[in-house]
Scaffold this motif. Structure first.
Motif, PDB file in Angstrom:
ATOM      1  N   ALA A  51       0.829  -1.366   0.027  1.00 14.25           N
ATOM      2  CA  ALA A  51      -0.134   0.122  -0.039  1.00 14.25           C
ATOM      3  C   ALA A  51       0.720   1.400  -0.069  1.00 14.25           C
ATOM      4  CB  ALA A  51      -1.042   0.060   1.231  1.00 14.25           C
ATOM      5  N   TRP A  52       2.020   1.234   0.779  1.00 11.23           N
ATOM      6  CA  TRP A  52       2.902   2.245   0.745  1.00 11.23           C
ATOM      7  C   TRP A  52       3.487   2.521  -0.604  1.00 11.23           C
ATOM      8  CZ3 TRP A  52       3.257   6.550   3.090  1.00 11.23           C
ATOM      9  CH2 TRP A  52       4.190   7.571   3.160  1.00 11.23           C
ATOM     10  N   SER A  53       4.111   1.559  -1.217  1.00  7.56           N
ATOM     11  CA  SER A  53       4.482   1.547  -2.570  1.00  7.56           C
ATOM     12  C   SER A  53       3.600   2.335  -3.574  1.00  7.56           C
ATOM     13  CB  SER A  53       5.047   0.338  -2.946  1.00  7.56           C
ATOM     14  OG  SER A  53       5.702   0.267  -4.236  1.00  7.56           O
ATOM     15  N   ALA A  54       2.323   1.709  -3.393  1.00  6.95           N
ATOM     16  CA  ALA A  54       1.264   2.107  -4.239  1.00  6.95           C
ATOM     17  C   ALA A  54       0.882   3.787  -4.046  1.00  6.95           C
ATOM     18  CB  ALA A  54       0.011   1.546  -4.339  1.00  6.95           C
ATOM     19  N   PHE A  55       1.027   4.395  -3.023  1.00  8.72           N
ATOM     20  CA  PHE A  55       0.939   5.739  -2.626  1.00  8.72           C
ATOM     21  C   PHE A  55       1.929   6.359  -3.206  1.00  8.72           C
ATOM     22  CE2 PHE A  55       1.886   9.243   0.324  1.00  8.72           C
ATOM     23  CZ  PHE A  55       0.605   9.803  -0.101  1.00  8.72           C
ATOM     24  N   VAL A  56       3.202   5.944  -2.830  1.00  5.33           N
ATOM     25  CA  VAL A  56       4.379   6.760  -3.108  1.00  5.33           C
ATOM     26  C   VAL A  56       4.565   6.725  -4.858  1.00  5.33           C
ATOM     27  CG1 VAL A  56       6.867   6.660  -3.243  1.00  5.33           C
ATOM     28  CG2 VAL A  56       5.735   6.475  -0.952  1.00  5.33           C
TER      29      VAL A  56
END
Length: 68
Positions: A51-56
């Protein structure tokens, strides 16, 4: 799951102007852990690494409108 004994190492965006605005800091040692820079002793949000990777990625691609 093993406990993670790495210390927190929060960083702020290079785009932050240092004027006490709305900044999110992220932890280099714990992918997906973020906090409000105005409340460093406050709660942390923990996102999955995916999820963090997708947000970044979405931020980098300009998928969010500017609100300045």
């Amino acid at each position: 799951m093993q406990p993670d004994d790495k210390p927190e190492q929060f960083v702020k965006s290079s785009y932050s102007n240092g004027q006490g605005g709305d900044c999110v800091e992220w932890d280099l040692n714990h992918v997906g852990r973020v906090r409000d820079s105005k409340d460093p002793d406050g709660p942390r949000l923990n996102f999955t690494p995916e999820a963090w990777s997708a947000f970044v990625t979405a931020v980098a691609n300009g998928e969010f409108p500017e609100v300045f």
